[in-house]
Design a protein around this motif. Structure first.
Motif, PDB file in Angstrom:
ATOM      1  N   ASP A   1      -1.533   6.673   2.905  1.00 41.20           N
ATOM      2  CA  ASP A   1      -1.359   5.492   2.055  1.00 41.20           C
ATOM      3  C   ASP A   1      -2.160   4.306   2.586  1.00 41.20           C
ATOM      4  O   ASP A   1      -2.814   3.589   1.818  1.00 41.20           O
ATOM      5  N   LEU A   2      -2.115   4.087   3.892  1.00 39.29           N
ATOM      6  CA  LEU A   2      -2.823   2.943   4.463  1.00 39.29           C
ATOM      7  C   LEU A   2      -4.333   3.171   4.494  1.00 39.29           C
ATOM      8  O   LEU A   2      -5.114   2.222   4.361  1.00 39.29           O
TER       9      LEU A   2
ATOM     10  N   ALA B   1       0.806  -1.229   0.000  1.00 40.62           N
ATOM     11  CA  ALA B   1       0.000   0.000   0.000  1.00 40.62           C
ATOM     12  C   ALA B   1       0.836   1.275   0.000  1.00 40.62           C
ATOM     13  O   ALA B   1       0.341   2.346  -0.360  1.00 40.62           O
ATOM     14  N   ILE B   2       2.101   1.189   0.390  1.00 40.05           N
ATOM     15  CA  ILE B   2       2.910   2.396   0.592  1.00 40.05           C
ATOM     16  C   ILE B   2       3.438   2.928  -0.737  1.00 40.05           C
ATOM     17  O   ILE B   2       4.043   2.196  -1.523  1.00 40.05           O
ATOM     18  N   ASP B   3       3.207   4.201  -0.962  1.00 45.19           N
ATOM     19  CA  ASP B   3       3.715   4.889  -2.153  1.00 45.19           C
ATOM     20  C   ASP B   3       5.092   5.444  -1.832  1.00 45.19           C
ATOM     21  O   ASP B   3       5.241   6.596  -1.406  1.00 45.19           O
ATOM     22  N   ARG B   4       6.117   4.634  -2.006  1.00 44.15           N
ATOM     23  CA  ARG B   4       7.467   5.033  -1.629  1.00 44.15           C
ATOM     24  C   ARG B   4       7.998   6.181  -2.468  1.00 44.15           C
ATOM     25  O   ARG B   4       8.850   6.955  -2.006  1.00 44.15           O
ATOM     26  N   GLN B   5       7.533   6.308  -3.698  1.00 42.30           N
ATOM     27  CA  GLN B   5       8.034   7.372  -4.571  1.00 42.30           C
ATOM     28  C   GLN B   5       7.683   8.757  -4.039  1.00 42.30           C
ATOM     29  O   GLN B   5       8.427   9.718  -4.255  1.00 42.30           O
ATOM     30  N   SER B   6       6.555   8.869  -3.358  1.00 45.28           N
ATOM     31  CA  SER B   6       6.129  10.190  -2.890  1.00 45.28           C
ATOM     32  C   SER B   6       6.175  10.329  -1.366  1.00 45.28           C
ATOM     33  O   SER B   6       5.910  11.407  -0.838  1.00 45.28           O
ATOM     34  N   LEU B   7       6.526   9.256  -0.671  1.00 46.55           N
ATOM     35  CA  LEU B   7       6.433   9.246   0.789  1.00 46.55           C
ATOM     36  C   LEU B   7       7.250  10.351   1.437  1.00 46.55           C
ATOM     37  O   LEU B   7       6.819  10.985   2.399  1.00 46.55           O
TER      38      LEU B   7
END
Length: 490
Positions: free
Chosen positions: A369-370, A283-289
């Protein structure tokens, strides 16, 4: 191996101001670590960053790290490594312990054995498991034998916790005195350390004053020109660096190697199965986190082991290649609904994070994200156990085994994988580098499949260093020796 580029945060006018100096006498340099004063004077081997820096300044090991993070001679003036990589033979400097007793191979062997014994039960103790024997060969020669090759062994041996002491006192390169909650570090003359005499020594060095402060106070002290440098900044405190302090110095970021992610410590509901835990990772959007932090060039990862380490066999790649964020979150939402239905309590997870504005920002991004997959994230209170814990840890050496050892079941840090631990054990016994790499890749694959750790990317480490302060350099390890700061600018 760099994870992100240094921030260009100083304008020409600010640099001009910084170059004028702080206006203080040139006989000292003042450093503030982000932390507590008790960390400066920790006598044992469980050291916070401030304590690591004090220990490395006052108790050299056989080797140490210079300001660029490179291994350099310390108590050992030189060494050789046998062709099979199993034996490291060190020639010691001709010097004494702090109490005047000659430093001999026997006393060094005993001190090193004590350190390794005291580190048992820690992740650093696991890293040292390849040490098979320590031998005193002659008066000034020590041999360390390994049970298998370890190319990064010297880097491990240079860690502050392996600084050697006799009766809790090291050999320098600096002496420590305490003034309330401040550590005063004075450079020792080279001849007292078994080095050639320097006739101009006294005119070339100065005292380093070190204190530990909460992040807000440390940044304020730098902005008010009360200190010349601030060390120990993490993602938790990074937003504080973007203040008026930037008008009087520079923010320096290390291209740090290590772990930044979430460790699963609870095992209920969604977290009870590998599939449910994977849903959170998907679920985590690492690109924008980390976009709110404005860190240019930071590279996220879905791997437990940092990508592109030396000797990486390229067996393990990034997860979910070919799946867009939308497809990943749709699958994660399906799994969450299957486990929790509409029960809000079953969908709610708690996370333990250190206090600070950076934690607040990261929590906000993770929560969004979650929430997109139906999970409610809450900050854990100090009195209640958390389901997830933020991991923010610097690597000690550039090898897959360091990363895998952080989740060893014996450390009891959270959920773990005995199968991954067994693969690491077999890798340690292999003599062929290709076989070792393959077994470590197997261990990473097993740990990844268990989803007991949710990777985000590389850790963030920052410092504030005033213009005109020499002796500081960014490096992969986040360790910045204090001794070079004691040398007066030329």
């Amino acid at each position: 191996m760099s994870r992100f580029l240094h921030l260009a945060l100083c304008m020409a006018a600010a640099l001009a101001l910084a170059s004028c100096g702080s206006g203080k006498a040139d006989d000292e340099v003042d450093v503030a670590f982000i932390g507590s004063s008790t960390e400066l004077f920790e006598p044992g081997l469980r050291l916070a960053p401030a304590g690591q820096h004090i220990r490395s300044a006052t108790a050299e090991g056989l080797v140490s790290l210079n300001q660029s993070g490179e291994v350099v001679p310390a108590l050992a003036e030189r060494w050789i490594v046998t062709e099979d990589g199993l034996s490291y033979i060190f020639r010691l400097r001709n010097t004494d312990w702090a109490d005047g007793i000659p430093l001999t191979s026997n006393s060094v062997r005993d001190a090193l054995r004590r350190n390794i014994q005291e580190l048992r039960g820690t992740s650093l103790g696991l890293d040292l498991a390849k040490v098979e024997e320590i031998r005193a060969m002659t008066g000034r020669v020590v041999e360390i034998r390994l049970d298998g090759p370890m190319p990064e062994f010297l880097q491990l041996l240079a860690q502050p916790e392996l600084g050697l002491r006799r009766n809790r006192q090291g050999t320098g390169p600096m002496t420590l005195s305490r003034e309330r909650d401040t550590a005063l570090l004075a450079p020792l003359p080279p001849e007292t350390r078994g080095l050639p005499v320097d006739e101009d020594w006294e005119s070339r060095v100065r005292t380093v004053r070190v204190q530990a402060l909460p992040a807000e106070q440390a940044v304020a002290a730098f902005d008010n020109r009360a200190v010349d440098a601030v060390f120990g900044g993490t993602l938790t405190s990074l937003p504080l660096a973007d203040t008026g302090a930037l008008s009087r110095g520079t923010v320096r970021l290390d291209a740090a190697l290590g772990l930044l992610g979430l460790q699963v410590v609870g095992e209920r509901g969604l977290l009870a199965t590998e599939s449910g835990r994977e849903a959170l990772a998907m679920a985590i959007d690492r690109q924008s986190l980390l976009q709110p932090f404005n860190i240019g060039g930071w590279i996220p990862t879905t791997r437990v082991v940092a990508p592109d380490l030396p000797g990486d066999p390229k067996i393990i790649g990034e997860r979910w290649n070919g799946l867009s964020l939308e497809l990943r979150q749709a699958e994660a939402a399906r799994r969450v609904a299957a486990v929790a239905g509409t029960d809000r309590a079953a969908r709610t997870l708690s996370i333990a994070m250190p206090p600070g504005p950076g934690s607040d920002l990261l929590f906000r991004e993770l929560s969004e994200d979650l929430a997109a997959v139906g999970v409610v994230l809450e900050r854990a209170s100090e009195s209640a156990p958390a389901d997830l814990v933020l991991v923010d840890r610097l690597a000690r050496y550039a090898d897959a085994r360091w990363f895998l050892n952080q989740f060893h079941c014996s450390l009891k840090r959270g959920l773990c994988s005995p199968e991954a631990d067994e693969a690491v054990r077999r890798a340690m016994q292999a003599s062929d580098p290709a076989a070792t790499a393959a077994m470590l890749a197997e261990a990473e694959a097993r740990l990844t499949a268990a989803n007991v750790y949710i990777p985000i990317g590389a850790p963030i480490r920052w410092s504030l260093v005033r213009g005109g302060v020499d002796g500081f350099s960014e490096n992969n390890w986040g360790l910045h020796p204090l001794f070079p700061l004691a040398l007066r600018p030329i």
